[in-house]
Design an enzyme around this catalytic site. Structure first.
Site, mmCIF file in Angstrom:
data_model
loop_
_atom_site.group_PDB
_atom_site.id
_atom_site.type_symbol
_atom_site.label_atom_id
_atom_site.label_comp_id
_atom_site.label_asym_id
_atom_site.label_seq_id
_atom_site.Cartn_x
_atom_site.Cartn_y
_atom_site.Cartn_z
ATOM 1 N N ASP A 138 -2.493 8.292 2.672
ATOM 2 C CA ASP A 138 -2.130 8.568 1.281
ATOM 3 C C ASP A 138 -1.470 9.942 1.233
ATOM 4 O O ASP A 138 -2.042 10.924 1.696
ATOM 5 C CB ASP A 138 -3.397 8.547 0.404
ATOM 6 N N HIS A 206 2.759 -1.450 -3.877
ATOM 7 C CA HIS A 206 2.472 -0.184 -4.571
ATOM 8 C C HIS A 206 3.675 0.761 -4.477
ATOM 9 O O HIS A 206 4.034 1.399 -5.470
ATOM 10 C CB HIS A 206 1.210 0.444 -3.974
HETATM 11 C C1 HEM Z 1 -6.440 3.017 -5.893
HETATM 12 C C2 HEM Z 1 -5.476 3.821 -6.275
HETATM 13 C C3 HEM Z 1 -4.339 4.229 -5.391
HETATM 14 C C4 HEM Z 1 -4.231 4.165 -4.026
HETATM 15 C C5 HEM Z 1 -5.254 3.657 -3.005
HETATM 16 C C6 HEM Z 1 -2.929 4.692 -3.693
HETATM 17 C C7 HEM Z 1 -2.435 4.770 -2.401
HETATM 18 C C8 HEM Z 1 -1.134 5.083 -2.084
HETATM 19 C C9 HEM Z 1 -0.547 4.955 -0.775
HETATM 20 C C10 HEM Z 1 -1.304 4.491 0.470
HETATM 21 C C11 HEM Z 1 0.757 5.319 -0.860
HETATM 22 C C12 HEM Z 1 1.800 5.329 0.252
HETATM 23 C C13 HEM Z 1 1.842 6.591 1.017
HETATM 24 C C14 HEM Z 1 2.306 7.769 0.226
HETATM 25 O O1 HEM Z 1 3.498 7.960 -0.017
HETATM 26 O O2 HEM Z 1 1.449 8.512 -0.222
HETATM 27 C C15 HEM Z 1 1.000 5.710 -2.243
HETATM 28 C C16 HEM Z 1 2.202 6.164 -2.741
HETATM 29 C C17 HEM Z 1 2.412 6.550 -4.046
HETATM 30 N N1 HEM Z 1 1.521 6.444 -5.090
HETATM 31 FE FE1 HEM Z 1 -0.344 5.706 -4.975
HETATM 32 N N2 HEM Z 1 -2.291 5.053 -4.844
HETATM 33 C C18 HEM Z 1 -3.112 4.795 -5.904
HETATM 34 C C19 HEM Z 1 -2.833 5.021 -7.252
HETATM 35 C C20 HEM Z 1 -1.679 5.594 -7.734
HETATM 36 C C21 HEM Z 1 -1.427 5.922 -9.119
HETATM 37 C C22 HEM Z 1 -2.405 5.691 -10.263
HETATM 38 C C23 HEM Z 1 -0.177 6.488 -9.166
HETATM 39 C C24 HEM Z 1 0.597 7.041 -10.351
HETATM 40 C C25 HEM Z 1 0.142 7.180 -11.569
HETATM 41 C C26 HEM Z 1 0.350 6.502 -7.824
HETATM 42 C C27 HEM Z 1 1.569 7.020 -7.476
HETATM 43 C C28 HEM Z 1 2.113 6.962 -6.206
HETATM 44 C C29 HEM Z 1 3.429 7.473 -5.891
HETATM 45 C C30 HEM Z 1 4.413 8.167 -6.832
HETATM 46 C C31 HEM Z 1 3.632 7.197 -4.527
HETATM 47 C C32 HEM Z 1 4.878 7.519 -3.695
HETATM 48 C C33 HEM Z 1 5.914 6.428 -3.848
HETATM 49 C C34 HEM Z 1 7.166 6.758 -3.037
HETATM 50 O O3 HEM Z 1 7.963 7.565 -3.523
HETATM 51 O O4 HEM Z 1 7.320 6.216 -1.932
HETATM 52 N N3 HEM Z 1 -0.593 5.949 -6.974
HETATM 53 N N4 HEM Z 1 -0.161 5.550 -2.966
#
Ligand code: HEM
Length: 289
Positions: A138, A206
């Site tokens: 993450d 996601h």
């Molecule tokens: C259970 C809840 C969540 C989990 C397990 C999770 C996990 C992850 C993972 C594994 C990634 C891909 C690796 C990375 O770029 O960090 C990611 C990307 C991302 N997440 Fe989450 N996330 C969660 C909730 C959220 C929420 C609530 C938001 C926004 C309100 C969010 C926004 C983002 C964004 C902006 C990216 C990067 C996208 C990109 O530009 O490639 N995430 N998240």
């Protein structure tokens, strides 16, 4: 630019602690807010970030927050919904050691005792090489260096909008999926976090739902829990509130395409709030009373 609270940007801290407080009725919050701000001035073995709910921030009368800041309202419907639990004070403590974080948490509780009660009191950790409990890294696409400030800080006030959500994972359900299917849920490979490309990237992954231009945020989420309930405390800083709203509408299917993020079939948010983290200078003025 007015300088943000430095502790927002200190990375590599493995021990995490978060407190969310609600103000008691009929109290004057000013002295307790000043004590809290004084605690945040102390540099110590653990970092501390202080933020306030929209209503309390305007009551403290310490200057503007982000112009669009308001309480978090629920988004989505039925199984694809994010509930709201707006509270008044957010304290995020992080450091190398849990005992140092705990000492600071106790000091916060002392400062707010009788004025506000802790509705959320959560200890978290960094899981292996910064993985979520699903096993995926993450933070890979998080902005780096100066891009962090650009994403996270309003240049006018030096403050940030903070968005928090406690998510509860259904890991048993997620782990019934074979790894290639898990990768299609997230949109990145599991071992080394390489983004899926072209036809390999599903529209409901996601990453597909959150990689949207103009919505850069700086994420500092961390895993928490026990062998029973466990999940992710989502914690992120943005220069305005609208970028979070856009991301959430895409995740929860409140968009013309109606697609929801497949991740929410495996994890559910149970809290949600917006906060304002004032600049270091404004926090210092608050501490001075
Ligand atoms: C259970 C809840 C969540 C989990 C397990 C999770 C996990 C992850 C993972 C594994 C990634 C891909 C690796 C990375 O770029 O960090 C990611 C990307 C991302 N997440 Fe989450 N996330 C969660 C909730 C959220 C929420 C609530 C938001 C926004 C309100 C969010 C926004 C983002 C964004 C902006 C990216 C990067 C996208 C990109 O530009 O490639 N995430 N998240």
């Amino acid at each position: 630019m007015s300088t943000p609270q430095n502790s927002i940007f200190v990375e590599g801290t493995r021990a995490q602690y978060v407190l969310e407080y609600s103000l008691a009725d009929g109290v004057d919050p000013q002295p307790a807010a000043a004590s809290l701000a004084q605690l945040a001035q102390q540099t110590g073995p653990a970092e501390m970030v202080v933020a306030f709910g929209p209503a309390l921030w305007s009551r403290l009368n310490m200057g503007p927050s982000a112009s669009d800041l308001r309480d978090f309202k629920p988004i989505g419907e039925g199984d694809h919904a994010a509930p709201a639990s707006q509270r008044d004070v957010l304290v995020w403590i992080h450091g190398a050691e849990h005992d140092d974080c705990f000492d600071r948490a106790l000091a916060v509780e002392d400062a707010l005792s009788g004025v506000a009660s802790a509705e959320l009191d959560l200890r978290g950790f960094v899981y292996h090489d910064s993985r979520d409990l699903t096993g995926f890294i993450d933070g890979s696409a998080n902005p780096k260096d100066d891009a962090r400030l650009d994403a996270a800080v309003d240049p006018e006030t030096g403050g940030s909008v903070v968005f928090t959500q406690r998510w509860v994972h259904d890991l048993d359900k997620f782990n019934t999926l074979a790894v290639p299917e898990q990768e299609r849920v997230i949109g990145r490979t599991k071992a080394d976090s390489i983004e899926l490309e072209g036809d390999a990237m599903p529209a409901d992954s996601h990453v597909s739902r959150t990689d949207i231009s103009g919505t850069k945020i700086y994420r500092r989420s961390f895993p928490y829990g026990s062998v029973g309930e466990k999940g992710l405390y989502f914690l992120a800083f943005g220069r305005d509130m609208e970028r979070f709203e856009v991301l959430l509408r895409h995740m929860f299917g409140v968009t013309d395409d109606g697609i929801h993020d497949r991740l929410i079939e495996f994890s559910k948010p149970v809290t949600g709030g917006y906060w304002f983290a004032p600049s270091a200078k404004v926090l210092k003025a608050l501490a001075a009373g």
